[in-house]
Design a protein around this motif. Structure first.
Motif, PDB file in Angstrom:
ATOM      1  N   LYS A   1     149.717  53.486  63.009  1.00 55.11           N
ATOM      2  CA  LYS A   1     150.152  52.163  63.449  1.00 55.11           C
ATOM      3  C   LYS A   1     148.954  51.346  63.911  1.00 55.11           C
ATOM      4  CE  LYS A   1     154.590  53.931  64.906  1.00 55.11           C
ATOM      5  NZ  LYS A   1     155.460  54.236  66.028  1.00 55.11           N
TER       6      LYS A   1
ATOM      7  N   LYS B   1     148.726  49.601  66.549  1.00 52.04           N
ATOM      8  CA  LYS B   1     148.513  49.810  67.980  1.00 52.04           C
ATOM      9  C   LYS B   1     147.685  51.069  68.222  1.00 52.04           C
ATOM     10  CE  LYS B   1     151.092  49.797  72.284  1.00 52.04           C
ATOM     11  NZ  LYS B   1     152.409  49.699  72.897  1.00 52.04           N
TER      12      LYS B   1
ATOM     13  N   ASN C   1     143.965  51.110  69.978  1.00 55.80           N
ATOM     14  CA  ASN C   1     143.643  51.934  71.141  1.00 55.80           C
ATOM     15  C   ASN C   1     142.474  52.875  70.855  1.00 55.80           C
ATOM     16  OD1 ASN C   1     145.672  50.786  72.675  1.00 55.80           O
ATOM     17  ND2 ASN C   1     147.173  52.351  72.154  1.00 55.80           N
TER      18      ASN C   1
ATOM     19  N   LYS D   1     144.979  44.369  68.855  1.00 54.29           N
ATOM     20  CA  LYS D   1     145.826  44.661  67.702  1.00 54.29           C
ATOM     21  C   LYS D   1     145.716  43.564  66.641  1.00 54.29           C
ATOM     22  CE  LYS D   1     150.425  44.529  67.317  1.00 54.29           C
ATOM     23  NZ  LYS D   1     151.839  44.727  67.585  1.00 54.29           N
TER      24      LYS D   1
END
Length: 126
Positions: free
Chosen positions: A91, A93, A97, A103
């Protein structure tokens, strides 16, 4: 000719130096007004920066303005591409991270720079 951002950084450094010497905000603005004329930052901005610079250690104050340039495409493009090749279901996200960027920057790198698109929850080349 210097850009407005360069001029702002120069004025902040002058502001920092004069504040470290103990000059008042009014004195700092008056001295800067004689040098920079109409291009001088406002009195309100000078007062704000004098307050900040007097609170902090002058050797540790950061003078740059605007957003940090940490999300450059060339630096993070290879990392993002390796993550997608390792797991096509990753993903945005999770990528953000892991790499340490926003994002929206991940989306820009994946779709525009690398040319991937989402098909059935998997990243595939266009």
């Amino acid at each position: 000719m210097a850009t407005s951002n360069d001029l702002l950084i120069k004025q902040r450094s002058v502001n920092k130096c004069l504040a470290a010497e103990g000059c008042s905000a009014a004195n700092v603005h008056a001295r800067m007004k004689t040098v920079y004329g109409e291009m001088c930052i406002s009195d309100c901005a000078v007062r704000k920066w004098v307050r900040i610079f007097k609170r902090e250690d002058p050797r540790e104050t950061i003078l740059c303005s605007g957003r940090p340039l940490s999300a450059s495409v060339t630096a993070h493009g290879e990392n993002v591409d390796c993550m997608i090749r390792a797991n096509q279901r990753v993903k945005q996200k999770e990528i953000a991270n892991a790499v340490g960027i926003l994002k929206e920057r991940v989306h820009h790198i994946v779709t525009t720079v690398l040319g991937y698109r989402r098909v059935s929850a998997c990243w595939v080349p266009r």
